[in-house]
Structure formats: structure tokens, C-alpha cells
Design a protein around this motif. Structure first.
Motif, short mmCIF file in Angstrom:
data_model
loop_
_atom_site.label_atom_id
_atom_site.label_comp_id
_atom_site.label_asym_id
_atom_site.label_seq_id
_atom_site.Cartn_x
_atom_site.Cartn_y
_atom_site.Cartn_z
N TYR A 36 0.84 -1.21 0.00
CA TYR A 36 0.00 0.00 0.00
C TYR A 36 0.87 1.25 0.00
CZ TYR A 36 -3.85 -3.16 0.74
OH TYR A 36 -4.75 -4.16 0.58
N ARG A 37 2.00 1.19 0.70
CA ARG A 37 2.92 2.32 0.70
C ARG A 37 3.45 2.60 -0.71
NH1 ARG A 37 5.26 3.86 5.69
NH2 ARG A 37 4.14 2.85 7.40
N THR A 38 3.68 1.52 -1.47
CA THR A 38 4.21 1.67 -2.83
C THR A 38 3.18 2.36 -3.73
OG1 THR A 38 5.61 -0.26 -2.52
CG2 THR A 38 5.18 0.39 -4.79
N VAL A 105 -8.06 -0.22 -5.08
CA VAL A 105 -6.66 -0.41 -4.68
C VAL A 105 -6.51 -1.77 -3.98
CG1 VAL A 105 -4.84 0.45 -3.14
CG2 VAL A 105 -6.15 2.05 -4.54
N ARG A 106 -7.48 -2.11 -3.13
CA ARG A 106 -7.40 -3.38 -2.39
C ARG A 106 -7.50 -4.56 -3.37
NH1 ARG A 106 -6.88 -1.78 2.64
NH2 ARG A 106 -6.47 -3.93 3.20
N ASP A 107 -8.40 -4.45 -4.35
CA ASP A 107 -8.54 -5.52 -5.36
C ASP A 107 -7.25 -5.67 -6.15
OD1 ASP A 107 -11.07 -6.14 -4.75
OD2 ASP A 107 -12.02 -5.06 -6.43
N GLY A 126 -0.50 -7.14 8.32
CA GLY A 126 -1.26 -6.07 7.69
C GLY A 126 -2.44 -5.67 8.54
N ARG A 127 -3.57 -5.41 7.88
CA ARG A 127 -4.78 -5.00 8.59
C ARG A 127 -5.93 -5.98 8.37
NH1 ARG A 127 -1.13 -2.14 9.11
NH2 ARG A 127 -0.97 0.07 9.62
N ASP A 128 -5.92 -6.69 7.22
CA ASP A 128 -7.06 -7.53 6.84
C ASP A 128 -6.61 -8.93 6.44
OD1 ASP A 128 -5.66 -6.83 4.55
OD2 ASP A 128 -7.44 -6.72 3.29
N THR A 176 -4.72 9.36 14.05
CA THR A 176 -5.40 9.63 12.77
C THR A 176 -5.41 8.38 11.90
OG1 THR A 176 -4.60 11.89 12.87
CG2 THR A 176 -5.41 11.15 10.74
N ARG A 177 -4.25 7.70 11.86
CA ARG A 177 -4.13 6.51 11.02
C ARG A 177 -5.03 5.38 11.58
NH1 ARG A 177 0.30 3.39 8.79
NH2 ARG A 177 1.73 3.76 10.49
N ASP A 178 -5.08 5.25 12.90
CA ASP A 178 -5.96 4.25 13.53
C ASP A 178 -7.40 4.49 13.08
OD1 ASP A 178 -3.87 3.18 14.96
OD2 ASP A 178 -4.58 3.84 16.94
N ASN A 180 -8.49 6.23 10.39
CA ASN A 180 -8.65 5.93 8.95
C ASN A 180 -8.77 4.43 8.72
OD1 ASN A 180 -8.29 8.57 8.22
ND2 ASN A 180 -6.20 8.32 7.44
N ASP A 181 -7.84 3.69 9.32
CA ASP A 181 -7.74 2.25 9.01
C ASP A 181 -8.92 1.46 9.56
OD1 ASP A 181 -5.34 3.01 7.92
OD2 ASP A 181 -4.06 2.04 9.43
N SER A 182 -9.48 1.93 10.69
CA SER A 182 -10.54 1.10 11.27
C SER A 182 -11.96 1.56 10.95
CB SER A 182 -10.34 0.95 12.78
OG SER A 182 -10.07 2.18 13.35
N THR A 183 -12.09 2.75 10.35
CA THR A 183 -13.45 3.21 10.05
C THR A 183 -13.79 3.11 8.57
OG1 THR A 183 -12.72 5.50 9.86
CG2 THR A 183 -13.57 4.82 12.01
N ARG A 184 -12.82 2.73 7.72
CA ARG A 184 -13.13 2.65 6.28
C ARG A 184 -14.15 1.54 6.03
NH1 ARG A 184 -7.15 0.42 5.33
NH2 ARG A 184 -7.59 -1.78 5.66
N ALA A 185 -14.88 1.68 4.90
CA ALA A 185 -15.95 0.72 4.61
C ALA A 185 -15.40 -0.63 4.14
CB ALA A 185 -16.88 1.30 3.55
O1 DC Z 1 1.65 -1.51 8.18
P1 DC Z 1 1.98 -0.18 7.55
O2 DC Z 1 2.06 0.95 8.53
O3 DC Z 1 3.21 -0.23 6.68
O4 DC Z 1 0.74 0.14 6.56
C1 DC Z 1 0.61 1.35 5.86
C2 DC Z 1 -0.87 1.62 5.58
O5 DC Z 1 -1.37 0.64 4.64
C3 DC Z 1 -1.80 1.51 6.80
O6 DC Z 1 -2.07 2.77 7.38
C4 DC Z 1 -3.07 0.89 6.27
C5 DC Z 1 -2.68 0.23 4.98
N1 DC Z 1 -2.72 -1.24 5.03
C6 DC Z 1 -3.93 -1.84 4.76
O7 DC Z 1 -4.91 -1.16 4.56
N2 DC Z 1 -4.00 -3.20 4.70
C7 DC Z 1 -2.92 -3.97 4.94
N3 DC Z 1 -3.04 -5.30 4.85
C8 DC Z 1 -1.69 -3.37 5.25
C9 DC Z 1 -1.62 -1.99 5.31
#
Ligand code: DC
Length: 225
Positions: A36-38, A105-107, A126-128, A176-178, A180-185
Motif C-alpha cells: 500500500y505504501r508503494t 486499490v485493495r482488489d 497487515g490489517r485484513d 489519525t491513522r488508527d 482511517n484504518d478502522s473506520t473505512r468501509a
Molecule cells: O503496516 P503499515 O504501517 O506499513 O501500513 C501502511 C498503511 O497501509 C496503513 O495505514 C493501512 C494500509 N494497510 C492496509 O490497509 N491493509 C494492509 N493489509 C496493510 C496496510
């Protein structure tokens, strides 16, 4: 072959721990945040607003991402070029957090993540990972710590590297990142029903590694020597 999923918020130490566990078990570590960073990096290079979902989605056909392993270390090639540490800045963290909310982007990154586990055992963070990428992972861990503890670690890491840092600014960015990452649909950060919670607030790195190895040994006794 097996899959170990480690999910959790930014700064909980997932990558450092997963790397150490991968080395101990001689399996492949996959850092999905780097993917995702890339995408975030490319969006920045193209001077596109990361909050503009349509504009970000329109860039995807121009992006070719390859995952390579050299001496056990993951390298990401963006259109043939190694992104190296250029994806590790606070600015790119925010870009990644924004662009990762878009379903397109996720797809786009789905098969890159799934394909790598077809031929080898992996530990992926990651997150998911435990909820969307590998709902069938043999081991799922949700690793977290308080926002203050995560900010403190990040602050110390920067100061140790001689990089000027402000604790309050870091804490705000983490919060802020928490959010964004946890409230997205799409694929929000959340603990899978069958994930084991590891709150490592106050833990030293080795304590987190030991805790994860213990969970894995219980779930997959064949990995314990
Ligand atoms: O783990 P990280 O901090 O390098 O991740 C950067 C961002 O990418 C994070 O804020 C949310 C997203 N991310 C994601 O949505 N799903 C993942 N599996 C990994 C990261």
C-alpha cells in the motif's frame, strides 16, 4: 504449508516481530503495508491528491508491482525499480492510509498477496490478512498496544537513529491513522473472530516474539522444535 496472519494497528511492532518469527521458522515474511505504501508513493510521484478516489483509481493501470526476495529480505519493484526505504516516511504512511481505503486499490493488490502463499509457508502482516486475504489462515494473531505506547516506541526509534521527532505529533499521526484504518468501509482493521489477541503494551521486542512463537507452537505443534 501454512499461513500465519498478523493484523493490528500501525506501530504495534508487527513487522519487526513477524520478521524475527519468519527467521526462526524459516518461512517467508510478507509485509503487506509496504504494498500500500508503494501505491502511495506512485500517487505522490504523479502529484495526485490521495483523497481523490477516482484519480487514484485511474492511475492503477500504470502500476506494475513485483515482490522479490533477496537474502530473505522483501524488495518491492515499482515499474521495475526497487522502492527501497523511500516508502518509509511519515508522509507516505498517510498516503498509504488514504489510498488503502479504496476498494479498487485493495482488489489490485489481492492476487499479489494470495499468490505468494500458494508455493510456500508465509507469515504476513497487515490489517485484513486474517479477515479478507486468508480467512483460512492456520494461525491468526491480532497484535496491538495503546496508542501512547506505540507512539513512544516510534519516538525512541527515531531519536536513536538521530532523527528529530516530536512525541505529540507522532501520537496524533498514530491516532489519525488508527481512525482511517478502522473506520473505512472496505476491509477495515478489526480483529477476526478466531484471532488471538496479543496486547504487547510495555513488552520488549523479545517478549513479543516469544509470545507469538508460543501461540504458533500451540496451533501448529509441528513448528515447535
Ligand atoms: O503496516 P503499515 O504501517 O506499513 O501500513 C501502511 C498503511 O497501509 C496503513 O495505514 C493501512 C494500509 N494497510 C492496509 O490497509 N491493509 C494492509 N493489509 C496493510 C496496510
Amino acid at each position: 504449508m501454512y499461513k500465519i496472519a498478523i493484523d493490528g494497528p500501525g506501530g504495534a511492532g508487527k513487522s519487526t516481530v513477524a520478521k524475527a518469527v519468519a527467521a526462526a521458522l524459516k518461512i517467508t515474511y510478507v509485509d503487506t503495508g509496504a504494498l500500500y505504501r508503494t501505491i502511495g508513493l506512485y500517487v505522490k510521484q504523479k502529484k495526485v491528491d490521495p483523497s481523490d478516489a477516482q484519480a487514484v483509481t485511474a492511475l492503477l493501470p500504470e502500476i506494475h508491482i513485483e515482490l522479490l526476495y533477496r537474502d530473505g529480505t522483501q524488495h518491492i519493484l515499482l515499474n521495475g525499480e526497487d522502492v527501497g526505504d523511500s516508502i518509509r516516511t511519515q508522509e507516505i504512511s498517510m498516503y498509504a492510509s488514504k489510498v488503502s481505503a479504496y476498494p479498487a486499490v485493495r482488489d489490485f493488490l489481492l492476487s499479489t498477496q494470495r499468490d505468494i502463499a500458494k508455493t510456500q509457508s508465509v507469515i504476513m502482516d497487515g490489517r485484513d490478512i486474517g479477515t479478507v486475504i486468508f480467512p483460512d489462515a492456520e494461525v491468526k494473531i491480532f497484535m496491538t498496544a495503546t496508542a501512547e505506547n506505540r507512539a513512544e516506541r516510534r519516538y525512541k526509534e527515531l531519536i536513536d537513529r538521530g532523527v528529530p521527532a516530536d512525541y505529540e505529533v507522532i501520537l496524533e499521526e498514530i491516532k489519525t491513522r488508527d481512525r482511517n484504518d478502522s473506520t473505512r468501509a472496505t476491509a477495515p482493521l478489526k480483529q477476526a473472530d478466531d484471532a488471538i489477541l496479543l496486547d504487547n503494551t510495555g513488552f520488549k521486542l523479545e517478549e513479543s516474539v516469544d509470545a507469538v512463537l508460543k501461540i504458533i507452537a500451540e496451533k501448529l505443534p509441528e513448528t515447535a522444535k
